[in-house]
Write a protein that holds these residues in place. Structure first.
Motif, short mmCIF file in Angstrom:
data_model
loop_
_atom_site.label_atom_id
_atom_site.label_comp_id
_atom_site.label_asym_id
_atom_site.label_seq_id
_atom_site.Cartn_x
_atom_site.Cartn_y
_atom_site.Cartn_z
N UNK A 116 45.35 30.68 37.49
CA UNK A 116 44.99 31.29 38.78
C UNK A 116 45.81 30.72 39.95
N UNK A 117 47.08 31.09 40.01
CA UNK A 117 47.97 30.56 41.04
C UNK A 117 48.20 31.53 42.19
N UNK A 118 47.80 32.78 42.02
CA UNK A 118 47.95 33.75 43.10
C UNK A 118 46.77 34.72 43.05
N UNK A 172 42.49 38.94 38.04
CA UNK A 172 42.46 39.26 36.61
C UNK A 172 41.43 38.39 35.89
N UNK A 173 41.42 37.11 36.18
CA UNK A 173 40.42 36.21 35.58
C UNK A 173 39.02 36.66 35.99
N UNK A 174 38.84 37.00 37.26
CA UNK A 174 37.54 37.47 37.74
C UNK A 174 37.09 38.74 37.02
N UNK A 211 33.32 40.86 32.88
CA UNK A 211 33.11 41.52 31.58
C UNK A 211 32.45 40.58 30.57
N UNK A 212 32.14 39.36 30.97
CA UNK A 212 31.45 38.41 30.10
C UNK A 212 32.31 37.34 29.47
N UNK A 213 33.62 37.38 29.69
CA UNK A 213 34.52 36.37 29.12
C UNK A 213 34.37 35.05 29.88
N UNK A 214 34.61 33.96 29.16
CA UNK A 214 34.59 32.62 29.74
C UNK A 214 36.01 32.07 29.72
N UNK A 228 40.86 32.90 27.37
CA UNK A 228 39.51 33.34 27.71
C UNK A 228 38.88 33.83 26.42
N UNK A 229 37.55 33.82 26.38
CA UNK A 229 36.85 34.15 25.14
C UNK A 229 35.49 34.74 25.43
#
Length: 181
Positions: free
Chosen positions: A113-115, A121-123, A128-131, A154-155
């Motif tokens: 998460x650099x930008x 995208x991570x959010x 969607x339930x991924x960690x 992520x999983x």
């Protein structure tokens, strides 16, 4: 209704998928086209899925996803939606359906998460339930002249991958990237 269709390179939609793949992923985040086509047609662990929305017998091209069956887990390698349907909720529907279809843990890679884009995208995947697994993960280069990339995994489908992180990483390195650590 979202529909996933496994396809090979002879499918009429494959050229659209390949163009979307090329425009969505920079060279360091994908293999050469010939290798991708070979996996699509010949690798029993790899599947390329055409994603369509079917309504009133009408089909709309949504995008594609490529999936590796790694035995103990599923690895989502590339996922992209057509620019014409982005921000219309299809991404979340697709992730929900994939999670419903797979009884296995699902793994994917994300940029650190650099930008703003990588944070968003991570959010998205978290919604969607991924960690997010914060262990150091370096994606090997896809090609001899390519660059490795610092990413995170992520999983979903398990509480944690901490105890199996090295096993997952090594399986991805060997099967997907053709390298051993």
């Amino acid at each position: 209704m979202i529909k996933f269709t496994p396809i090979d390179t002879k499918h009429p939609a494959y050229s659209n998928i390949e163009q979307l793949w090329l425009s969505s992923f920079p060279p360091d985040e994908r293999r050469e086209c010939q290798s991708q086509r070979h996996n699509t047609d010949n690798n029993p662990l790899f599947s390329c899925y055409l994603i369509e929305n079917i309504e009133n017998s009408q089909s709309t091209f949504i995008g594609f996803i490529t999936v590796w069956d790694m035995g103990d887990f599923i690895y989502l390698e590339h996922f992209a939606t057509s620019p014409s349907v982005r921000n219309k909720g299809y991404g979340k529907q697709i992730m929900k359906k994939i999670c419903e279809l797979s009884p296995k843990t699902i793994i994917l890679e994300v940029e650190r998460p650099t930008d703003e884009i990588s944070q968003r995208r991570i959010g998205f995947y978290q919604r969607c339930g991924f960690k997010l697994c914060l262990k150091d993960y370096i994606q090997p280069p896809y090609t001899p002249e390519g660059n490795s990339l610092p990413l995170y995994l992520m999983f979903i489908g398990t509480d944690s991958i901490d105890n199996s992180f090295e096993e997952i990483r090594n399986a991805l390195y060997k099967t997907v990237y053709g390298v051993t650590k």
